[in-house]
Design an enzyme around this catalytic site. Structure first.
Site, PDB file in Angstrom:
ATOM      1  N   HIS A  54       0.816  -1.218   0.076  1.00 35.60           N
ATOM      2  CA  HIS A  54      -0.024  -0.163   0.109  1.00 35.60           C
ATOM      3  C   HIS A  54       1.042   1.376  -0.059  1.00 35.60           C
ATOM      4  O   HIS A  54       2.125   1.163   0.038  1.00 35.60           O
ATOM      5  CB  HIS A  54      -0.941  -0.165   1.147  1.00 35.60           C
ATOM      6  CG  HIS A  54      -0.314   0.021   2.613  1.00 35.60           C
ATOM      7  ND1 HIS A  54       0.546  -1.000   3.145  1.00 35.60           N
ATOM      8  CD2 HIS A  54      -0.184   1.164   3.425  1.00 35.60           C
ATOM      9  CE1 HIS A  54       0.968  -0.495   4.338  1.00 35.60           C
ATOM     10  NE2 HIS A  54       0.570   0.535   4.531  1.00 35.60           N
ATOM     11  N   HIS A 101       1.329   3.955   1.991  1.00 38.26           N
ATOM     12  CA  HIS A 101       1.746   4.675   3.180  1.00 38.26           C
ATOM     13  C   HIS A 101       3.243   4.794   3.041  1.00 38.26           C
ATOM     14  O   HIS A 101       4.138   3.843   2.861  1.00 38.26           O
ATOM     15  CB  HIS A 101       1.377   3.843   4.471  1.00 38.26           C
ATOM     16  CG  HIS A 101      -0.011   4.386   4.874  1.00 38.26           C
ATOM     17  ND1 HIS A 101      -0.846   3.543   5.763  1.00 38.26           N
ATOM     18  CD2 HIS A 101      -0.772   5.455   4.605  1.00 38.26           C
ATOM     19  CE1 HIS A 101      -2.038   4.025   5.872  1.00 38.26           C
ATOM     20  NE2 HIS A 101      -2.123   5.274   5.322  1.00 38.26           N
ATOM     21  N   ASP A 128       5.687   4.554   4.925  1.00 38.92           N
ATOM     22  CA  ASP A 128       6.786   3.588   5.858  1.00 38.92           C
ATOM     23  C   ASP A 128       6.888   2.452   4.968  1.00 38.92           C
ATOM     24  O   ASP A 128       7.665   1.502   5.210  1.00 38.92           O
ATOM     25  CB  ASP A 128       6.445   3.626   7.175  1.00 38.92           C
ATOM     26  CG  ASP A 128       5.010   2.722   7.137  1.00 38.92           C
ATOM     27  OD1 ASP A 128       3.963   2.998   6.536  1.00 38.92           O
ATOM     28  OD2 ASP A 128       4.742   1.638   8.140  1.00 38.92           O
ATOM     29  N   HIS A 129       6.073   2.515   3.762  1.00 40.85           N
ATOM     30  CA  HIS A 129       6.354   1.024   2.931  1.00 40.85           C
ATOM     31  C   HIS A 129       6.758   1.593   1.602  1.00 40.85           C
ATOM     32  O   HIS A 129       7.189   0.610   0.621  1.00 40.85           O
ATOM     33  CB  HIS A 129       4.951   0.567   2.990  1.00 40.85           C
ATOM     34  CG  HIS A 129       4.366   0.032   4.112  1.00 40.85           C
ATOM     35  ND1 HIS A 129       4.472  -1.443   4.251  1.00 40.85           N
ATOM     36  CD2 HIS A 129       4.031   0.430   5.131  1.00 40.85           C
ATOM     37  CE1 HIS A 129       3.930  -1.737   5.521  1.00 40.85           C
ATOM     38  NE2 HIS A 129       3.575  -0.437   5.938  1.00 40.85           N
ATOM     39  N   HIS A 172      -7.392  -1.818   5.608  1.00 43.12           N
ATOM     40  CA  HIS A 172      -6.687  -0.852   6.206  1.00 43.12           C
ATOM     41  C   HIS A 172      -7.281   0.360   5.850  1.00 43.12           C
ATOM     42  O   HIS A 172      -8.183   0.738   5.145  1.00 43.12           O
ATOM     43  CB  HIS A 172      -5.296  -1.037   5.563  1.00 43.12           C
ATOM     44  CG  HIS A 172      -4.295  -0.251   6.349  1.00 43.12           C
ATOM     45  ND1 HIS A 172      -4.242   0.051   7.569  1.00 43.12           N
ATOM     46  CD2 HIS A 172      -3.307   0.553   5.969  1.00 43.12           C
ATOM     47  CE1 HIS A 172      -3.179   0.592   8.105  1.00 43.12           C
ATOM     48  NE2 HIS A 172      -2.566   1.183   6.824  1.00 43.12           N
ATOM     49  N   ASP A 197      -0.422  -3.905   5.653  1.00 46.09           N
ATOM     50  CA  ASP A 197      -0.961  -3.634   6.872  1.00 46.09           C
ATOM     51  C   ASP A 197      -2.585  -3.980   6.975  1.00 46.09           C
ATOM     52  O   ASP A 197      -3.171  -3.647   5.868  1.00 46.09           O
ATOM     53  CB  ASP A 197      -0.919  -2.018   7.294  1.00 46.09           C
ATOM     54  CG  ASP A 197       0.500  -1.696   7.468  1.00 46.09           C
ATOM     55  OD1 ASP A 197       1.548  -2.425   7.284  1.00 46.09           O
ATOM     56  OD2 ASP A 197       0.715  -0.548   7.894  1.00 46.09           O
ATOM     57  N   HIS A 212       6.425  -5.714  11.738  1.00 45.40           N
ATOM     58  CA  HIS A 212       5.709  -4.477  11.677  1.00 45.40           C
ATOM     59  C   HIS A 212       5.484  -3.968  13.090  1.00 45.40           C
ATOM     60  O   HIS A 212       4.099  -3.547  13.405  1.00 45.40           O
ATOM     61  CB  HIS A 212       4.594  -4.519  10.602  1.00 45.40           C
ATOM     62  CG  HIS A 212       3.934  -3.019  10.304  1.00 45.40           C
ATOM     63  ND1 HIS A 212       3.149  -2.369  10.941  1.00 45.40           N
ATOM     64  CD2 HIS A 212       4.362  -2.204   9.138  1.00 45.40           C
ATOM     65  CE1 HIS A 212       2.762  -1.070  10.481  1.00 45.40           C
ATOM     66  NE2 HIS A 212       3.611  -1.102   9.544  1.00 45.40           N
TER      67      HIS A 212
END
Length: 320
Positions: A62, A64, A66-67, A144, A215, A273
């Protein structure tokens, strides 16, 4: 299939854990696949034994930060190295715009092609993202705050073990012919005899499989995708005591991850995570989340940066 964790924190990095990224090494093909690419993933490559020059495919769960924030830098460095023949990128619909915008506004030119694949299109069919070269990759939607996807990689069944003693009893000398017989071919020997390789090999061996799930809060789609997999990598952002917070933020607790593993009948669960709140000195530590998960699913491992696992195997050192 060999898995190396390059980032195991959620949201932001900590002193011991970088943000999300997992590398899958296919030794038989000298090839690397990457799942998520948080900030500084290319630095994690430098600290590992992995060769970034072998990177061929990147799967993003996805959008976000942090990914994905490590993706433009990694792609740019690959271009400067001059050793990349092209990268296939799989992920949510905005992935192409994000990458191309970052490269364009930074005046970065790559000397190799990028090939983008929208995972949403795979879901419109049967969920198959990739089917080639002995591997099948499927996806499933997760729960999510933004569109997110889990991925499963299945290795096709492998040929059975070749019985050297049977070959020797037939007077077949070692050499290149053994490889053809092991592959199940019918071979004509120098003396005119025809030998069916299938008579010299055991039954096909089941291929290995891994599922990467982050996530998400607990969802049935994750259970179905992971069913029977050898290794399930599942997010464990929160402890069981913070289940209310997990539902609010649509993330999983340690016990949710364990319930997915138990219901899916997987071989081994790896927790990743983890929230930065579980660091030494705080009320709860990562080991507490591991204990919570093991109470439900004993074959659980706690991921740490640079941990390497082999799908289908459970090295004792990893269980600590």
């Amino acid at each position: 299939m060999q898995i190396t964790f390059l980032g195991t924190s959620s949201g932001v990095p900590t002193r011991a854990r970088n943000v999300s990224s997992v590398a899958l090494r296919l030794p038989q093909r000298s090839e690397l696949w990457l799942f998520d690419c948080g900030e500084a993933t290319q630095h994690q490559f430098l600290r590992s034994d992995l060769k970034v020059s072998q990177l061929r495919r990147i799967f993003i769960t996805h959008m976000h930060g942090d990914h994905v924030f490590g993706l433009p830098g990694l792609l740019a460095s690959l271009g400067l190295s001059g050793v990349c023949n092209g990268i296939d990128l799989y992920g949510p619909d905005p992935l192409k715009d994000f990458v191309e915008s970052a490269l364009r506004t930074s005046s970065t030119r790559l000397g190799y092609p990028l090939r983008f694949h929208r995972v949403s299109r795979a879901l419109e069919r049967d969920g198959t993202v990739l089917a080639s070269d002995g591997f099948l990759v499927r996806c499933a939607p997760l729960r999510h705050r933004i569109p997110a996807f889990a991925y499963r990689v299945d290795e096709e069944p492998r040929p059975g073990r070749f019985d050297v003693s049977k070959a020797a009893a037939l007077g077949i000398a070692p050499g290149p012919v053994y490889a053809r017989l092991k592959a199940g071919e019918t071979v004509t020997l120098d003396d005119g005899r025809q030998v069916d390789g299938r008579q010299l090999t055991g039954p096909d061996r089941q291929g290995l499989s891994i599922t990467y799930c982050t996530d998400t809060v607990y969802c049935e789609e994750a259970v179905e995708l992971a069913r029977g997999t050898d290794l399930l990598i599942h997010e464990s952002t929160f402890s069981h005591a913070e289940a209310d917070l997990a539902f609010q933020r649509l993330h999983s607790t340690s016990t949710m991850a364990a319930q997915v593993a138990l219901q899916a009948g997987v071989g081994q669960l790896v927790l990743t995570h983890l929230s930065p709140r579980y660091t030494p000195g705080n009320a709860k530590r990562p080991e507490d989340l591991l204990s919570e998960a093991r109470a439900i699913f004993p074959e659980t491992v706690l991921a740490r940066d640079f941990l390497t696992l082999e799908a289908g195997r459970q090295p004792a050192a990893a269980m600590v």
